[in-house]
Design a protein around this motif. Structure first.
Motif, short mmCIF file in Angstrom:
data_model
loop_
_atom_site.label_atom_id
_atom_site.label_comp_id
_atom_site.label_asym_id
_atom_site.label_seq_id
_atom_site.Cartn_x
_atom_site.Cartn_y
_atom_site.Cartn_z
N ARG A 57 135.15 85.55 2.54
CA ARG A 57 136.39 86.00 3.19
C ARG A 57 137.23 84.85 4.01
NH1 ARG A 57 132.06 89.86 4.61
NH2 ARG A 57 131.33 88.47 6.37
N ASP A 58 136.62 83.60 3.66
CA ASP A 58 137.40 82.46 4.29
C ASP A 58 138.30 81.91 3.17
OD1 ASP A 58 137.90 79.74 4.99
OD2 ASP A 58 136.17 79.69 6.37
N ALA A 59 139.46 81.99 3.67
CA ALA A 59 140.56 81.59 2.55
C ALA A 59 140.29 80.07 2.18
CB ALA A 59 142.04 81.69 2.97
N ASP A 60 140.13 79.30 2.99
CA ASP A 60 139.74 77.70 2.57
C ASP A 60 138.63 77.48 1.82
OD1 ASP A 60 142.15 76.93 4.26
OD2 ASP A 60 140.88 76.80 6.09
N ARG A 61 137.67 78.21 2.15
CA ARG A 61 136.37 78.00 1.26
C ARG A 61 136.68 78.36 -0.05
NH1 ARG A 61 131.05 77.39 4.44
NH2 ARG A 61 132.04 76.81 6.72
N VAL A 62 137.14 79.70 -0.24
CA VAL A 62 137.64 80.37 -1.51
C VAL A 62 138.38 79.45 -2.29
CG1 VAL A 62 138.76 82.15 -2.65
CG2 VAL A 62 137.24 82.47 -0.82
N SER A 63 139.65 78.78 -1.44
CA SER A 63 140.51 77.62 -2.47
C SER A 63 139.48 76.47 -2.77
CB SER A 63 141.48 77.24 -1.34
OG SER A 63 142.22 76.30 -2.06
N ARG A 64 138.57 75.97 -1.98
CA ARG A 64 137.77 74.79 -2.29
C ARG A 64 136.71 75.45 -3.39
NH1 ARG A 64 132.85 72.55 1.75
NH2 ARG A 64 132.06 71.27 -0.02
N PHE A 65 136.49 76.51 -3.49
CA PHE A 65 135.65 76.98 -4.77
C PHE A 65 136.38 77.10 -5.95
CE2 PHE A 65 133.53 80.86 -6.98
CZ PHE A 65 132.40 80.37 -7.03
N HIS A 66 137.61 77.42 -5.87
CA HIS A 66 138.38 77.68 -7.08
C HIS A 66 138.41 76.22 -7.45
CE1 HIS A 66 140.14 81.84 -6.31
NE2 HIS A 66 138.65 81.90 -6.49
N ARG A 67 139.01 75.33 -6.77
CA ARG A 67 139.10 73.72 -7.15
C ARG A 67 137.86 73.18 -7.86
NH1 ARG A 67 141.56 73.58 -2.11
NH2 ARG A 67 139.76 72.31 -1.49
N GLU A 68 136.90 73.51 -7.10
CA GLU A 68 135.65 73.16 -7.96
C GLU A 68 135.61 73.72 -9.23
OE1 GLU A 68 130.64 73.39 -7.29
OE2 GLU A 68 131.92 73.42 -5.78
N ALA A 69 135.60 75.04 -9.49
CA ALA A 69 135.57 75.85 -10.61
C ALA A 69 136.43 75.06 -11.72
CB ALA A 69 135.77 77.37 -10.51
N LYS A 70 137.79 74.78 -11.39
CA LYS A 70 138.62 74.24 -12.11
C LYS A 70 138.31 72.73 -12.61
CE LYS A 70 142.65 76.83 -10.88
NZ LYS A 70 143.99 76.77 -10.16
N LEU A 71 137.53 72.11 -11.83
CA LEU A 71 137.33 70.86 -12.13
C LEU A 71 136.09 70.71 -13.24
CD1 LEU A 71 137.41 67.63 -11.67
CD2 LEU A 71 135.80 68.03 -9.73
#
Length: 82
Positions: A57-71
């Motif tokens: 539910r935390d937009a910043d953590r979800v964004s970080r999670f997506h960056r990690e997945a893309k990397l």
């Protein structure tokens, strides 16, 4: 602080997420828990990270999670370990 992920760590074993069957818990870290799973389409083992509900539910953590997945999904030069 106990999260939903840590409370029911064993509850994921044997479940299917999309076409991935969860087979074992590998560990946990600051962003969630990591499980070993079998990709039922490609017949290979993969690692899947699951975020706790409060992080999802935390937009910043979800964004970080997506960056990690893309990397992690990006092609790598196999001559180097990352």
């Amino acid at each position: 602080m106990e999260t939903g992920c840590t409370r029911n760590a064993g509850a994921m074993i044997g479940k299917t997420l999309a076409h991935y069957e969860i087979t074992a818990r590998i560990g946990k870290g600051g962003m969630g828990e990591v499980y070993q799973a079998t990709d039922q389409k490609l017949g290979r083992d993969v690692a899947i990270k699951v975020l706790p509900e409060e992080f999802a539910r935390d937009a910043d953590r979800v964004s970080r999670f997506h960056r990690e997945a893309k990397l992690l999904a990006s092609p790598r030069d196999l001559r180097f370990a990352i």
